[in-house]
Design an enzyme around this catalytic site. Structure first.
Site, PDB file in Angstrom:
ATOM      1  N   CYS A 273       0.838  -1.212   0.000  1.00 41.68           N
ATOM      2  CA  CYS A 273       0.000   0.000   0.000  1.00 41.68           C
ATOM      3  C   CYS A 273       0.872   1.261   0.000  1.00 41.68           C
ATOM      4  O   CYS A 273       1.971   1.263   0.549  1.00 41.68           O
ATOM      5  CB  CYS A 273      -0.863   0.042   1.244  1.00 41.68           C
ATOM      6  SG  CYS A 273      -1.912  -1.390   1.425  1.00 41.68           S
TER       7      CYS A 273
ATOM      8  N   ARG B 252       4.858   0.582  -6.160  1.00 42.38           N
ATOM      9  CA  ARG B 252       4.831  -0.294  -4.991  1.00 42.38           C
ATOM     10  C   ARG B 252       3.900  -1.479  -5.213  1.00 42.38           C
ATOM     11  O   ARG B 252       3.949  -2.459  -4.464  1.00 42.38           O
ATOM     12  CB  ARG B 252       4.362   0.495  -3.754  1.00 42.38           C
ATOM     13  CG  ARG B 252       5.294   1.611  -3.366  1.00 42.38           C
ATOM     14  CD  ARG B 252       4.647   2.524  -2.360  1.00 42.38           C
ATOM     15  NE  ARG B 252       4.487   1.908  -1.059  1.00 42.38           N
ATOM     16  CZ  ARG B 252       5.400   1.931  -0.094  1.00 42.38           C
ATOM     17  NH1 ARG B 252       6.541   2.543  -0.309  1.00 42.38           N
ATOM     18  NH2 ARG B 252       5.186   1.353   1.058  1.00 42.38           N
TER      19      ARG B 252
ATOM     20  N   TRP C  84      -2.872  -2.616  -1.607  1.00 37.55           N
ATOM     21  CA  TRP C  84      -2.415  -3.944  -2.028  1.00 37.55           C
ATOM     22  C   TRP C  84      -3.059  -4.904  -1.037  1.00 37.55           C
ATOM     23  O   TRP C  84      -2.707  -4.919   0.138  1.00 37.55           O
ATOM     24  CB  TRP C  84      -0.889  -4.002  -1.956  1.00 37.55           C
ATOM     25  CG  TRP C  84      -0.293  -5.251  -2.504  1.00 37.55           C
ATOM     26  CD1 TRP C  84      -0.185  -5.605  -3.822  1.00 37.55           C
ATOM     27  CD2 TRP C  84       0.310  -6.312  -1.758  1.00 37.55           C
ATOM     28  NE1 TRP C  84       0.455  -6.816  -3.921  1.00 37.55           N
ATOM     29  CE2 TRP C  84       0.762  -7.275  -2.684  1.00 37.55           C
ATOM     30  CE3 TRP C  84       0.504  -6.552  -0.399  1.00 37.55           C
ATOM     31  CZ2 TRP C  84       1.391  -8.441  -2.297  1.00 37.55           C
ATOM     32  CZ3 TRP C  84       1.140  -7.715  -0.017  1.00 37.55           C
ATOM     33  CH2 TRP C  84       1.577  -8.651  -0.958  1.00 37.55           C
TER      34      TRP C  84
ATOM     35  N   ASN D 171      -1.532   1.621   5.823  1.00 37.15           N
ATOM     36  CA  ASN D 171      -0.617   0.688   5.160  1.00 37.15           C
ATOM     37  C   ASN D 171      -0.109  -0.260   6.238  1.00 37.15           C
ATOM     38  O   ASN D 171       0.369   0.192   7.271  1.00 37.15           O
ATOM     39  CB  ASN D 171       0.551   1.494   4.554  1.00 37.15           C
ATOM     40  CG  ASN D 171       1.687   0.624   4.055  1.00 37.15           C
ATOM     41  OD1 ASN D 171       1.518  -0.584   3.885  1.00 37.15           O
ATOM     42  ND2 ASN D 171       2.835   1.237   3.819  1.00 37.15           N
ATOM     43  N   GLY D 172      -0.256  -1.571   6.026  1.00 38.74           N
ATOM     44  CA  GLY D 172       0.220  -2.522   7.029  1.00 38.74           C
ATOM     45  C   GLY D 172      -0.906  -3.417   7.500  1.00 38.74           C
ATOM     46  O   GLY D 172      -1.947  -3.527   6.845  1.00 38.74           O
TER      47      GLY D 172
ATOM     48  N   GLU E 241      18.621 -15.561  -9.843  1.00 37.68           N
ATOM     49  CA  GLU E 241      18.068 -14.227 -10.086  1.00 37.68           C
ATOM     50  C   GLU E 241      17.457 -14.146 -11.499  1.00 37.68           C
ATOM     51  O   GLU E 241      16.399 -13.554 -11.691  1.00 37.68           O
ATOM     52  CB  GLU E 241      19.159 -13.158  -9.880  1.00 37.68           C
ATOM     53  CG  GLU E 241      18.764 -11.740 -10.203  1.00 37.68           C
ATOM     54  CD  GLU E 241      17.542 -11.210  -9.442  1.00 37.68           C
ATOM     55  OE1 GLU E 241      17.051 -11.882  -8.523  1.00 37.68           O
ATOM     56  OE2 GLU E 241      17.051 -10.137  -9.822  1.00 37.68           O
TER      57      GLU E 241
ATOM     58  N   LYS F 246      13.564 -13.213 -12.221  1.00 44.72           N
ATOM     59  CA  LYS F 246      13.173 -12.106 -13.100  1.00 44.72           C
ATOM     60  C   LYS F 246      12.132 -12.587 -14.103  1.00 44.72           C
ATOM     61  O   LYS F 246      11.124 -11.938 -14.323  1.00 44.72           O
ATOM     62  CB  LYS F 246      14.374 -11.560 -13.893  1.00 44.72           C
ATOM     63  CG  LYS F 246      15.306 -10.593 -13.224  1.00 44.72           C
ATOM     64  CD  LYS F 246      14.752  -9.286 -12.790  1.00 44.72           C
ATOM     65  CE  LYS F 246      14.012  -9.358 -11.515  1.00 44.72           C
ATOM     66  NZ  LYS F 246      14.652  -9.322 -10.255  1.00 44.72           N
TER      67      LYS F 246
ATOM     68  N   GLU G 123       8.618 -13.524 -12.442  1.00 47.60           N
ATOM     69  CA  GLU G 123       7.778 -12.475 -11.857  1.00 47.60           C
ATOM     70  C   GLU G 123       7.117 -11.578 -12.896  1.00 47.60           C
ATOM     71  O   GLU G 123       6.042 -11.056 -12.654  1.00 47.60           O
ATOM     72  CB  GLU G 123       8.516 -11.661 -10.790  1.00 47.60           C
ATOM     73  CG  GLU G 123       9.616 -10.773 -11.270  1.00 47.60           C
ATOM     74  CD  GLU G 123      10.356 -10.076 -10.125  1.00 47.60           C
ATOM     75  OE1 GLU G 123       9.716  -9.649  -9.160  1.00 47.60           O
ATOM     76  OE2 GLU G 123      11.587  -9.951 -10.217  1.00 47.60           O
TER      77      GLU G 123
ATOM     78  N   HIS H 287      19.634 -35.325 -10.094  1.00 48.38           N
ATOM     79  CA  HIS H 287      19.020 -35.861  -8.871  1.00 48.38           C
ATOM     80  C   HIS H 287      17.507 -35.701  -8.904  1.00 48.38           C
ATOM     81  O   HIS H 287      16.864 -35.757  -7.855  1.00 48.38           O
ATOM     82  CB  HIS H 287      19.639 -35.193  -7.639  1.00 48.38           C
ATOM     83  CG  HIS H 287      21.116 -35.459  -7.535  1.00 48.38           C
ATOM     84  ND1 HIS H 287      21.628 -36.678  -7.174  1.00 48.38           N
ATOM     85  CD2 HIS H 287      22.192 -34.673  -7.815  1.00 48.38           C
ATOM     86  CE1 HIS H 287      22.954 -36.629  -7.206  1.00 48.38           C
ATOM     87  NE2 HIS H 287      23.322 -35.418  -7.601  1.00 48.38           N
TER      88      HIS H 287
ATOM     89  N   LYS I 119       6.268  -3.682  -4.744  1.00 48.91           N
ATOM     90  CA  LYS I 119       7.680  -3.309  -4.768  1.00 48.91           C
ATOM     91  C   LYS I 119       8.333  -3.540  -3.423  1.00 48.91           C
ATOM     92  O   LYS I 119       9.457  -4.013  -3.325  1.00 48.91           O
ATOM     93  CB  LYS I 119       7.803  -1.832  -5.159  1.00 48.91           C
ATOM     94  CG  LYS I 119       9.242  -1.324  -5.214  1.00 48.91           C
ATOM     95  CD  LYS I 119       9.988  -1.978  -6.350  1.00 48.91           C
ATOM     96  CE  LYS I 119      11.452  -1.602  -6.394  1.00 48.91           C
ATOM     97  NZ  LYS I 119      12.211  -2.535  -7.249  1.00 48.91           N
TER      98      LYS I 119
HETATM   99  O1  M6R Z   1      13.338  -4.001  -0.861  1.00 44.76           O
HETATM  100  P1  M6R Z   1      13.953  -5.354  -0.746  1.00 44.76           P
HETATM  101  O2  M6R Z   1      15.226  -5.489  -1.474  1.00 44.76           O
HETATM  102  O3  M6R Z   1      14.079  -5.820   0.681  1.00 44.76           O
HETATM  103  O4  M6R Z   1      12.902  -6.330  -1.434  1.00 44.76           O
HETATM  104  C1  M6R Z   1      13.059  -7.713  -1.369  1.00 44.76           C
HETATM  105  C2  M6R Z   1      12.188  -8.402  -2.376  1.00 44.76           C
HETATM  106  O5  M6R Z   1      10.842  -8.181  -2.101  1.00 44.76           O
HETATM  107  C3  M6R Z   1      12.481  -7.927  -3.802  1.00 44.76           C
HETATM  108  O6  M6R Z   1      13.821  -8.103  -4.130  1.00 44.76           O
HETATM  109  C4  M6R Z   1      11.642  -8.717  -4.819  1.00 44.76           C
HETATM  110  O7  M6R Z   1      12.016 -10.048  -4.827  1.00 44.76           O
HETATM  111  C5  M6R Z   1      11.804  -8.079  -6.200  1.00 44.76           C
HETATM  112  N1  M6R Z   1      10.544  -7.608  -6.671  1.00 44.76           N
HETATM  113  C6  M6R Z   1      12.289  -9.004  -7.220  1.00 44.76           C
HETATM  114  O8  M6R Z   1      12.465  -8.379  -8.446  1.00 44.76           O
END
Ligand code: M6R
Length: 608
Positions: free
Chosen positions: A2, A27, A74, A100-101, A481, A485, A488, A504, A603
């Site tokens: 949020c 976000r 969110w 937010n939260g 990574e 990418k 997501e 395995h 985000k």
């Molecule tokens: O703000 P942060 O680096 O702590 O966020 C951690 C993850 O939520 C963040 O890296 C998330 O995996 C990304 N959206 C991936 O692209």
């Protein structure tokens, strides 16, 4: 996650709120709304979906008034729909609130309020708060908010307004981020700084457990306990333009292309010609690094993947055990973190709830906490004893790219500094690595030159059911990574694993045409990885390899080779991730997805 905004001043609040909410879109959200007080009445407009739908509503029924609050939601409690969207009003229509939260005890609170005769419109936890504030109100909003949050438990930031006190907004922070911006006769509130940068550069970061009382003339800050806080605002020096797309179709692509500059920026002034390192903000006591017996790394998502690289790099350089764990696991697994150890918490935002909790746990257990983060003044940076800022600038796309690369650079800098202090790295080796590090921006620019080829390969990957990313050592870390990418933003099933693990179990899933991406830069593991590659080739896999430009061998085994400039193997993750970021981008683009704001993701994950 949020986003919340607030405004009091001479302008029409509607425009300020919407423009600030737009800057919080990154976000992630599924509904949005604003509330404005005017002539003793509160007007609310809210809607499920993107901000455009709220815009349409406001075009049909604009709201006049110069004091208002806004929100992008969110969903956590209650599905994303118009009713659950914030702001929420109490039964009298005189109090309105955004949040937010999570309010952890909202169920017992709601039952209590229902018994007292309150009626609820939504399924959210937030709505209990506005009922509590209205119940507690005796003529002074800040006192009502103080008493209301005294009854709530959880991690949150909230912003409240009442039509009984025009021109006043009260906010409180308990973990979730909140900043106040000061203009000339106007005051702003937001979840983060870029939201209000077009209006002001004078910003105060609200700390946990603090409340803010704002009017057009400014803000007073006090603790929830009522103690006045006297803290001067800071001047934000970075450019608001850095949070715009600058002609790129998506923030993600812009941020991928910013990486050469980000590497340079993160190194700037920190790397001396002789290889020694000066890290402002990292001030270990004399002998600490030399006596260090263990390092812990904790993070989530992309930051965790950067930590995987950091783990190998620090362990190899410092010759001490380095353990990494997801923050959400570490915080609950009763870890044997001892005094005299160092915990490195990595987080782009510095606000990820689990990373904060894991860092605080490490501190409680006596470990020294070092934050590797991108956001100046973030909660993590304030929790930590030492802070290394990554200087990637604001990262807007949900899929993290430039922040990852900057985290890697941060890890190399730490390894160099600690290695020199521990004497596990000699000066000649340090100077050599420093030279290689300095060459990375130019090499990253060359790696970006593959963009057009990658777009073609992406076209062939679109539509497959599964894809696998493999590698060994640091190449495996990069594979994790690359896989994240892709999944997501393309929503395709993708899995990363060490190349040696395939046989395995996962090899059973490789059939004719299954795409396998292999990262192949580590010389000491080269032959081993090639064996893994042959195993998948023999089962019909279509192999895309990421390899050095002078690798003459790889083309014999791979269907496509994405070539990166040669560098020290130790540093290759900084370059080998680039083609994988571009691959994910182009696949998602072919599929027509919302690249900067993928579904279901936020985000910054500021709730557990
Ligand atoms: O703000 P942060 O680096 O702590 O966020 C951690 C993850 O939520 C963040 O890296 C998330 O995996 C990304 N959206 C991936 O692209």
């Amino acid at each position: 996650m949020c986003g919340i905004v607030g405004y009091v001043g001479p302008r029409q609040a509607q425009e300020v709120l919407i423009s600030s909410l737009r800057r919080l879109e990154y976000r992630g959200y599924d509904s949005a709304g604003i509330a404005i007080t005017d002539n003793g009445r509160i007007e609310v407009r809210k809607s499920a979906g993107k901000l455009q739908r709220l815009d349409d509503l406001l075009e049909a029924r604009p709201v006049a008034g110069t004091t208002g609050i806004g929100h992008t939601r969110w969903a956590t409690h209650g599905v994303p729909n118009d009713v659950n969207a914030h702001p929420h009003v109490d039964a009298s229509g005189e109090f309105v609130l955004v949040h937010n939260g999570i309010i952890e005890n909202f169920l017992p609170l709601k039952e209590e309020l229902l018994e007292e005769g309150h009626e609820f419109q939504s399924d959210t936890d937030t709505e209990v708060l506005v009922h509590l504030v209205a119940d507690e109100y005796e003529g002074d909003l800040i006192e009502a908010v103080r008493r209301a949050i005294g009854r709530a438990r959880g991690a949150y930031a909230l912003v409240v307004m009442t039509s009984r006190e025009p021109g006043r907004i009260v906010a409180a922070r308990m973990v979730s981020p909140l900043v106040v911006g000061f203009g000339d006769g106007e005051t702003f509130l937001a979840s983060d700084i870029p939201a209000i940068l077009p209006y002001t550069r004078s910003v105060l970061v609200v700390s946990d457990g603090e409340m803010v009382d704002i009017t057009a003339d400014g803000a007073t800050v006090q603790t929830i306990g009522g103690e006045i806080v006297d803290r001067a605002p800071m001047e934000v020096t970075w450019d608001a333009g850095r949070a715009e797309k600058d002609g790129y179709p998506h923030f993600m692509l812009k941020e991928i292309y910013e990486q050469p500059g980000v590497i340079e920026e993160t190194l700037r002034g920190r790397l001396q010609p002789d290889g020694s390192v000066v890290l402002e903000g990292v001030d270990l006591p004399d002998g600490f690094a030399a006596g260090l017996e263990k390092i812990w790394i904790t993070a989530c998502g992309t930051a965790y993947h950067a930590g995987l690289v950091g783990r190998d790099v620090l362990e190899k350089t410092l010759r001490i055990p380095v353990e990494i764990d997801y923050a959400h696991e570490l915080r609950y697994r009763d870890p044997l973190i001892r005094p005299g150890t160092l915990t490195i918490a990595i987080s782009q935002s510095g606000e990820t709830a689990d990373t904060l909790a894991a860092g605080r746990l490490a501190s409680r257990l006596g470990s020294r906490l070092l934050a590797l983060t991108n956001v100046v003044g973030s909660t993590l940076s304030r929790d930590a004893t030492d802070v290394l800022y990554t200087r990637a600038g604001p990262e807007i796309a949900v899929a993290s790219t430039k922040a990852y690369t900057a985290m890697l650079i941060g890890a190399y800098l730490l390894a160099l500094q600690f290695g020199l202090e521990r004497r596990t790295v000699g000066s000649p080796r340090a100077a050599e690595l420093a030279g290689e590090l300095r060459a990375l921006p130019e090499k990253a620019t060359r790696a970006l030159g593959m963009d057009a080829d990658i777009a073609k390969i992406a076209g062939r990957i679109v539509g497959v059911d599964d894809i696998y990313f493999i590698g060994r050592g640091l190449d495996y870390a990069v594979a994790t990574e690359g896989s994240l990418k892709l999944k997501e933003i393309s929503y395709m099933h993708s899995e990363a694993m060490p190349a040696g693990e395939l046989k395995h179990g996962t090899l059973a899933l490789i059939t004719e045409g299954t795409p396998v991406v292999v990262v192949l830069t580590q010389s000491h593991l080269y032959d081993k990885t090639i064996s893994g590659l042959q195993e998948v080739k023999a089962r019909g896999a279509k192999v895309v390899a990421v390899a050095y430009e002078d690798d003459a061998e790889v083309a014999k085994y791979a269907d496509h080779v994405l070539r990166i400039p040669r560098t020290a193997d130790f540093l290759s993750p900084v370059l080998s991730i680039i083609p994988l970021q571009l691959l994910a981008y182009h696949v998602a683009k072919e599929l027509g997805h919302d690249i900067d704001m993928p579904r279901n993701l936020a985000k910054s994950v500021t709730v557990e």
